[in-house]
Write an enzyme that holds these catalytic residues in place. Structure first.
Site, PDB file in Angstrom:
ATOM      1  N   CYS A 100       0.558  -1.551  -0.199  1.00 51.49           N
ATOM      2  CA  CYS A 100       0.713   0.039   0.037  1.00 51.49           C
ATOM      3  C   CYS A 100       0.739   0.973  -0.166  1.00 51.49           C
ATOM      4  O   CYS A 100       2.064   1.319   0.712  1.00 51.49           O
ATOM      5  CB  CYS A 100      -0.993   0.126   0.862  1.00 51.49           C
ATOM      6  SG  CYS A 100      -2.050   1.557   1.083  1.00 51.49           S
ATOM      7  N   GLY A 227      -9.524  -4.981  -7.546  1.00 51.57           N
ATOM      8  CA  GLY A 227      -9.288  -4.040  -7.003  1.00 51.57           C
ATOM      9  C   GLY A 227     -11.135  -3.444  -7.198  1.00 51.57           C
ATOM     10  O   GLY A 227     -11.853  -3.648  -7.445  1.00 51.57           O
TER      11      GLY A 227
HETATM   12  C1  LIG Z   1      -9.286   2.265  -2.378  1.00 51.08           C
HETATM   13  C2  LIG Z   1      -8.417   1.549  -2.275  1.00 51.08           C
HETATM   14  C3  LIG Z   1      -7.694   1.380  -0.894  1.00 51.08           C
HETATM   15  C4  LIG Z   1      -7.038  -0.095  -0.696  1.00 51.08           C
HETATM   16  N1  LIG Z   1      -6.730  -0.907   0.280  1.00 51.08           N
HETATM   17  C5  LIG Z   1      -5.524  -1.445   0.536  1.00 51.08           C
HETATM   18  C6  LIG Z   1      -5.463  -1.778   1.446  1.00 51.08           C
HETATM   19  O1  LIG Z   1      -5.733  -2.618   2.992  1.00 51.08           O
HETATM   20  N2  LIG Z   1      -4.381  -3.049   1.333  1.00 51.08           N
HETATM   21  C7  LIG Z   1      -3.312  -3.571   0.359  1.00 51.08           C
HETATM   22  O2  LIG Z   1      -2.791  -4.480   0.054  1.00 51.08           O
HETATM   23  N3  LIG Z   1      -3.898  -2.993  -0.840  1.00 51.08           N
HETATM   24  C8  LIG Z   1      -4.893  -1.891  -1.142  1.00 51.08           C
HETATM   25  N4  LIG Z   1      -5.153  -0.987  -2.233  1.00 51.08           N
HETATM   26  C9  LIG Z   1      -4.555  -1.538  -3.242  1.00 51.08           C
HETATM   27  C10 LIG Z   1      -5.230  -3.077  -3.747  1.00 51.08           C
HETATM   28  O3  LIG Z   1      -5.503  -4.113  -3.155  1.00 51.08           O
HETATM   29  C11 LIG Z   1      -4.760  -3.666  -5.488  1.00 51.08           C
HETATM   30  O4  LIG Z   1      -3.509  -4.264  -5.334  1.00 51.08           O
HETATM   31  C12 LIG Z   1      -4.528  -1.836  -5.988  1.00 51.08           C
HETATM   32  O5  LIG Z   1      -6.411  -1.400  -6.413  1.00 51.08           O
HETATM   33  C13 LIG Z   1      -4.462  -2.422  -7.910  1.00 51.08           C
HETATM   34  O6  LIG Z   1      -5.233  -3.210  -8.546  1.00 51.08           O
HETATM   35  P1  LIG Z   1      -6.515  -2.894  -8.928  1.00 51.08           P
HETATM   36  O7  LIG Z   1      -6.571  -1.714  -9.897  1.00 51.08           O
HETATM   37  O8  LIG Z   1      -7.427  -3.688  -9.058  1.00 51.08           O
HETATM   38  O9  LIG Z   1      -7.794  -1.729  -8.124  1.00 51.08           O
HETATM   39  C14 LIG Z   1      -5.777  -0.452  -2.021  1.00 51.08           C
HETATM   40  C15 LIG Z   1      -6.736   0.345  -2.894  1.00 51.08           C
HETATM   41  C16 LIG Z   1      -7.732   0.451  -3.536  1.00 51.08           C
HETATM   42  C17 LIG Z   1      -7.850   1.873  -4.741  1.00 51.08           C
END
Ligand SMILES: Cc1cc2nc3c(=O)[nH]c(=O)nc-3n(C[C@H](O)[C@H](O)[C@H](O)COP(=O)(O)O)c2cc1C
Length: 343
Positions: A100, A227
């Site tokens: 994160c 996500g």
């Molecule tokens: C609103 C939001 C909150 C997130 N919170 C976390 C989290 O608590 N822990 C984590 O490992 N990644 C977190 N992420 C990252 C996502 O798990 C993911 O790695 C990232 O969004 C890329 O994937 P995507 O393109 O499918 O969204 C968060 C992403 C978003 C958008």
């Protein structure tokens, strides 16, 4: 697809998202085709465990197994304690957050900052594995490709984590420095997959069944994690599953079914958050579902002014009922031909 000794329903995972993937949303994703969903991160700071926010995050009542809890922190002993605390409260898998980029996480809780300090990252992994293994609880790791473009250390860290006993690694195809800018790249994910024997999960920018198929093919990953594309569209997991199994365009859900899922989700959401917080935090889920729907913007504005759960739920139900009179199915998402084994 297995994490340690735990067999999952399929290879499609919901990504942890703080403020989004609470228990009601995870349960909805699992019902609509996700084989696995990780909780929002729980801090390793003991003084925060009794706060309402953290206790809601640690609420797994009625959730389909396996229960996976993500923890975040910078101190190995505290992280081990946090792991043990969550295992005692029902966690069957513990995930360490090294992915994160949020400032709050990087300055106070670690997240992807840990990727910059490999000895500390490994000390944390070792301590958490030591705390979990007596309980037969597998430990997984979520990371980025590295700290910055010149410091892509995902492969080295993945190898070391595997040696330390980690059971699965998820890689978001961006560096910490990128935040969410630019496109996710999958070469590093593929390199991690080649470097370790444990399952590797590809993550980042997977937003359609077609993209899912391409990422599986490009990375050789054991699973994919979604996500943002699941926000307001949790049936994307079912669409991807259908496409991977048949090679054909998935059948979009019926508007009437989406109405039913959303109303059930709202009900579950209100029960977890209560009247005041529930009506407010539900707005984002409703808003995401309205995206791209005819008249959705106007309804979102009106809906955001509603102050009670009952009235919000009724307004949503009525609006989708009227939409169903005009539109049978939801707008479709991208696809291409070709089948991929799902399990
Ligand atoms: C609103 C939001 C909150 C997130 N919170 C976390 C989290 O608590 N822990 C984590 O490992 N990644 C977190 N992420 C990252 C996502 O798990 C993911 O790695 C990232 O969004 C890329 O994937 P995507 O393109 O499918 O969204 C968060 C992403 C978003 C958008």
């Amino acid at each position: 697809m297995r994490i340690g000794h735990i067999t999952l329903a399929n290879r499609l995972f919901a990504a942890p998202m703080a403020g989004v993937t609470d228990r009601p949303f995870r349960q909805l994703c699992k019902r609509l085709g996700a084989g696995y969903a990780v909780s929002e991160m729980v801090t390793s700071r003991k003084d925060l465990w009794s706060t309402l926010k953290t206790s809601r995050r640690a609420d797994h009542a009625g959730e389909t197994a396996p229960i996976a809890v993500q923890i975040a922190g910078t101190d190995a002993a505290m992280m081990a304690e946090a792991a043990a605390y969550n295992v005692a409260r029902g966690a069957e898998i513990i995930d360490i957050n090294m992915g994160c980029p949020a400032k709050k996480v990087c300055s106070q809780w670690a997240g992807s900052a840990l990727m910059k300090d490999e000895p500390l990252a490994l000390a944390i992994v070792e301590a958490v594995v030591a705390a979990c293994s007596p309980h037969r609880v597998p430990v997984t790791l979520k990371m980025r490709t590295g700290w910055c473009a010149s410091e892509k250390n995902a492969v080295r860290l993945a190898r070391a984590a595997e040696d330390a006993g980690v059971a699965m690694i998820a890689v978001h195809g961006r560096t910490r420095e990128q935040g969410y800018r630019g496109d996710a790249e999958y070469e590093t994910v593929a390199a991690v997959k080649r470097a370790v024997a444990i399952p590797v999960v590809a993550n980042g920018d997977i937003d359609s069944p077609e993209k899912a198929r391409r990422v599986f093919a490009e990375t050789g990953a054991d699973a994919i994690m979604i996500g943002r594309a699941a926000q307001g569209r949790p049936w994307i997991f079912a669409e991807i599953a259908e496409h991977l199994a048949t090679g054909r365009a998935p059948t979009p859900p019926r508007v009437a079914d989406v109405r039913g899922w959303l109303l059930e989700h709202l009900d579950d959401h209100y029960r977890l958050y209560g009247e005041h917080a529930g009506v407010r935090s539900a707005r984002k889920h409703i808003g995401w579902t309205l995206r791209g729907l005819p008249g959705g913007d106007d309804f979102r504005t009106a809906m955001n002014a509603i102050e009670s759960c009952d009235a919000q739920s009724r307004a949503v139900g009525d609006w989708f009922e009227r939409l169903a009179d005009r539109l049978d199915v939801m707008p479709a998402c991208g696809f291409a031909d070709g089948a991929v084994a799902l399990h």
